[in-house]
Motif scaffolding. Structure first.
Motif, PDB file in Angstrom:
ATOM      1  N   THR A   1       0.844  -1.191   0.000  1.00 41.63           N
ATOM      2  CA  THR A   1       0.000   0.000   0.000  1.00 41.63           C
ATOM      3  C   THR A   1       0.880   1.242   0.000  1.00 41.63           C
ATOM      4  N   ARG A   2       0.564   2.187  -0.891  1.00 35.60           N
ATOM      5  CA  ARG A   2       1.329   3.436  -0.968  1.00 35.60           C
ATOM      6  C   ARG A   2       0.370   4.619  -1.060  1.00 35.60           C
ATOM      7  N   ASP A   3       0.863   5.784  -0.668  1.00 38.66           N
ATOM      8  CA  ASP A   3       0.045   6.991  -0.756  1.00 38.66           C
ATOM      9  C   ASP A   3      -0.157   7.385  -2.215  1.00 38.66           C
ATOM     10  N   VAL A   4      -1.353   7.909  -2.500  1.00 40.61           N
ATOM     11  CA  VAL A   4      -1.662   8.402  -3.840  1.00 40.61           C
ATOM     12  C   VAL A   4      -1.518   9.928  -3.811  1.00 40.61           C
ATOM     13  N   THR A   5      -0.474  10.418  -4.450  1.00 37.34           N
ATOM     14  CA  THR A   5      -0.193  11.855  -4.418  1.00 37.34           C
ATOM     15  C   THR A   5      -0.402  12.534  -5.769  1.00 37.34           C
ATOM     16  N   CYS A   6      -0.765  11.762  -6.790  1.00 33.79           N
ATOM     17  CA  CYS A   6      -0.942  12.330  -8.128  1.00 33.79           C
ATOM     18  C   CYS A   6      -2.324  12.961  -8.259  1.00 33.79           C
ATOM     19  N   ASP A   7      -2.507  13.737  -9.323  1.00 32.41           N
ATOM     20  CA  ASP A   7      -3.817  14.300  -9.638  1.00 32.41           C
ATOM     21  C   ASP A   7      -4.220  13.867 -11.044  1.00 32.41           C
ATOM     22  N   GLN A   8      -5.372  14.336 -11.516  1.00 32.15           N
ATOM     23  CA  GLN A   8      -5.855  13.915 -12.832  1.00 32.15           C
ATOM     24  C   GLN A   8      -4.894  14.288 -13.942  1.00 32.15           C
ATOM     25  N   ALA A   9      -4.286  15.464 -13.854  1.00 30.63           N
ATOM     26  CA  ALA A   9      -3.341  15.901 -14.883  1.00 30.63           C
ATOM     27  C   ALA A   9      -2.155  14.945 -14.975  1.00 30.63           C
ATOM     28  N   ALA A  10      -1.682  14.469 -13.829  1.00 33.76           N
ATOM     29  CA  ALA A  10      -0.553  13.531 -13.817  1.00 33.76           C
ATOM     30  C   ALA A  10      -0.955  12.193 -14.434  1.00 33.76           C
ATOM     31  N   VAL A  11      -2.194  11.759 -14.153  1.00 35.45           N
ATOM     32  CA  VAL A  11      -2.690  10.505 -14.730  1.00 35.45           C
ATOM     33  C   VAL A  11      -2.740  10.621 -16.252  1.00 35.45           C
ATOM     34  N   GLU A  12      -3.317  11.697 -16.750  1.00 35.96           N
ATOM     35  CA  GLU A  12      -3.426  11.891 -18.198  1.00 35.96           C
ATOM     36  C   GLU A  12      -2.052  11.948 -18.850  1.00 35.96           C
ATOM     37  N   GLN A  13      -1.093  12.567 -18.169  1.00 35.19           N
ATOM     38  CA  GLN A  13       0.255  12.670 -18.712  1.00 35.19           C
ATOM     39  C   GLN A  13       0.910  11.295 -18.810  1.00 35.19           C
ATOM     40  N   ARG A  14       0.700  10.452 -17.790  1.00 34.53           N
ATOM     41  CA  ARG A  14       1.310   9.124 -17.795  1.00 34.53           C
ATOM     42  C   ARG A  14       0.682   8.196 -18.838  1.00 34.53           C
ATOM     43  N   LEU A  15      -0.603   8.397 -19.127  1.00 27.55           N
ATOM     44  CA  LEU A  15      -1.246   7.536 -20.119  1.00 27.55           C
ATOM     45  C   LEU A  15      -0.576   7.659 -21.481  1.00 27.55           C
ATOM     46  N   VAL A  16      -0.036   8.826 -21.767  1.00 27.54           N
ATOM     47  CA  VAL A  16       0.584   9.063 -23.071  1.00 27.54           C
ATOM     48  C   VAL A  16       1.689   8.055 -23.359  1.00 27.54           C
ATOM     49  N   GLN A  17       2.500   7.726 -22.351  1.00 21.74           N
ATOM     50  CA  GLN A  17       3.653   6.845 -22.573  1.00 21.74           C
ATOM     51  C   GLN A  17       3.261   5.393 -22.810  1.00 21.74           C
ATOM     52  N   PHE A  18       1.986   5.075 -22.584  1.00 20.59           N
ATOM     53  CA  PHE A  18       1.539   3.696 -22.784  1.00 20.59           C
ATOM     54  C   PHE A  18       0.756   3.522 -24.087  1.00 20.59           C
ATOM     55  N   ARG A  19       0.750   4.516 -24.937  1.00 18.58           N
ATOM     56  CA  ARG A  19       0.114   4.394 -26.245  1.00 18.58           C
ATOM     57  C   ARG A  19       1.140   3.956 -27.275  1.00 18.58           C
ATOM     58  N   GLY A  20       0.677   3.171 -28.265  1.00 23.20           N
ATOM     59  CA  GLY A  20       1.585   2.667 -29.294  1.00 23.20           C
ATOM     60  C   GLY A  20       2.161   1.314 -28.909  1.00 23.20           C
ATOM     61  N   ASP A  21       3.335   1.008 -29.415  1.00 19.81           N
ATOM     62  CA  ASP A  21       3.993  -0.265 -29.112  1.00 19.81           C
ATOM     63  C   ASP A  21       4.667  -0.188 -27.745  1.00 19.81           C
ATOM     64  N   ILE A  22       4.328  -1.119 -26.857  1.00 18.93           N
ATOM     65  CA  ILE A  22       4.935  -1.171 -25.536  1.00 18.93           C
ATOM     66  C   ILE A  22       5.352  -2.609 -25.252  1.00 18.93           C
ATOM     67  N   VAL A  23       6.145  -2.797 -24.211  1.00 22.08           N
ATOM     68  CA  VAL A  23       6.581  -4.132 -23.805  1.00 22.08           C
ATOM     69  C   VAL A  23       5.927  -4.473 -22.474  1.00 22.08           C
ATOM     70  N   GLN A  24       5.301  -5.637 -22.422  1.00 24.77           N
ATOM     71  CA  GLN A  24       4.670  -6.128 -21.197  1.00 24.77           C
ATOM     72  C   GLN A  24       5.330  -7.426 -20.754  1.00 24.77           C
ATOM     73  N   VAL A  25       5.497  -7.581 -19.445  1.00 22.81           N
ATOM     74  CA  VAL A  25       5.913  -8.867 -18.884  1.00 22.81           C
ATOM     75  C   VAL A  25       4.641  -9.589 -18.463  1.00 22.81           C
ATOM     76  N   PRO A  26       4.331 -10.755 -19.044  1.00 22.31           N
ATOM     77  CA  PRO A  26       3.088 -11.464 -18.705  1.00 22.31           C
ATOM     78  C   PRO A  26       2.995 -11.729 -17.208  1.00 22.31           C
ATOM     79  N   PRO A  27       1.811 -11.601 -16.618  1.00 26.40           N
ATOM     80  CA  PRO A  27       1.657 -11.831 -15.173  1.00 26.40           C
ATOM     81  C   PRO A  27       1.803 -13.302 -14.815  1.00 26.40           C
ATOM     82  N   MET A  28       2.189 -13.559 -13.562  1.00 27.92           N
ATOM     83  CA  MET A  28       2.287 -14.939 -13.109  1.00 27.92           C
ATOM     84  C   MET A  28       0.917 -15.607 -13.084  1.00 27.92           C
TER      85      MET A  28
END
Length: 309
Positions: A101-128
């Motif tokens: 458990t960690r504190d949530v210190t981000c806001d909506q603007a930070a969420v929208e900014q982070r979504l950008v880096q996950f568009r297009g081709d990305i690399v995922q490690v399959p879950p266990m």
């Protein structure tokens, strides 16, 4: 037949596609079994599993439609999902136990900014907690035994990723992604990028290829309906092939095609360029009936999968 034995209900040779809106808590296979029983169908299959935690579009194929289910396994999928920031779980979703458990210190603007880096081709490690196999066993068996197996990252494509709602710590988003994408892992990775971790609390599939929830039906509605009403919910077999270009054959070409013969494109009244660019096409006979799927290459139309009349 003994006194306690019930007479067998005859099964129907049924061809078509059912766009099922699967409920939460039911496995894809259990949903298939229930629908098959309601339709008294001889043959049925689904087009890729949807986790019990998830709801939404589960196309079911009956009869001859099962021959084309692989095309939907390869298709892009669209989901609406809600992730809860600040908590990581063993499974990456609400079914697992909290491990951090960690504190949530981000806001909506930070969420929208982070979504950008996950568009297009990305690399995922399959879950266990997934059905991928290592050493002949699915990964979830190792996970349940408390073991972790090394997994290589693999490339997937996020075609679209947009924020729907941000009511922190919950974030709801819509994603259209390629085959093999784990939305649980996407949520976890977004949470890590935000510095607080996350897990998935809701997942609903709204699209598979060109198919959507628009013409779907629930199991409850099917159960309450008469058989004739259930049959009305079935889509034709070519609903699975709507993105393929089509060609209609004359009577002689229909006969040859059904015998598995290759046809010269120059002998057909079709746009060769369109067929060759797509490689695969749906083929209709002289009476407008779907005959199957063919591949266009090297100037010929070669039968690939035929429908049995």
């Amino acid at each position: 037949m003994t006194q306690n034995q019930r007479p067998k209900v005859p099964r129907r040779a049924l061809d078509g596609v059912l766009l099922l809106d699967k409920p939460v808590g039911l496995s894809s296979n259990d949903a298939l079994i229930r629908a098959k029983r309601l339709y008294l169908a001889k043959k049925a299959g689904h087009t890729g599993t949807l986790d019990p935690l998830a709801s939404g579009l589960l196309p079911l194929c009956f009869g001859e439609a099962t021959k084309f289910s692989q095309d939907l396994l390869e298709a892009d999928k669209t989901y609406e999902a809600t992730m809860r920031l600040g908590i990581r779980t063993t499974t990456g979703d609400a079914e697992g136990e909290a491990i951090e458990t960690r504190d949530v210190t981000c806001d909506q603007a930070a969420v929208e900014q982070r979504l950008v880096q996950f568009r297009g081709d990305i690399v995922q490690v399959p879950p266990m907690y997934s059905a991928l196999k290592r050493g002949g066993k699915p990964l979830y068996e190792y996970a349940r035994a408390g073991q972790t197996v090394e997994r290589e990252g693999r490339q997937v494509t996020i075609h679209a990723l947009e924020l729907i709602a941000c009511d922190l710590p919950d974030v709801t988003f819509r994603v259209t992604c390629s085959k093999g994408t784990y939305v649980r892992t996407l949520a976890e990775d977004i949470g890590e990028a935000l510095g607080c971790g996350a897990h998935l609390v809701m997942l609903r599939r709204t699209g598979v290829g060109a198919l959507t929830l628009a013409n779907s039906v629930t199991l409850d509605a099917l159960s309450d309906a008469a058989q004739s009403e259930r049959d009305a919910w079935l889509q034709p077999v070519d609903a699975l092939l709507s993105t393929f270009p089509s060609v209609q054959l004359d009577e002689e070409a229909t006969r040859r095609f059904l015998h598995g013969q290759r046809l010269k494109l120059t002998d057909l009244a079709v746009d060769d360029g369109v067929l060759l660019a797509a490689a695969r096409t749906r083929v209709y006979g002289s009476k407008g009936k779907l005959l199957g799927v063919a591949k266009a290459a090297d100037g010929v139309l070669a039968p690939e999968r035929l429908i049995v009349s």
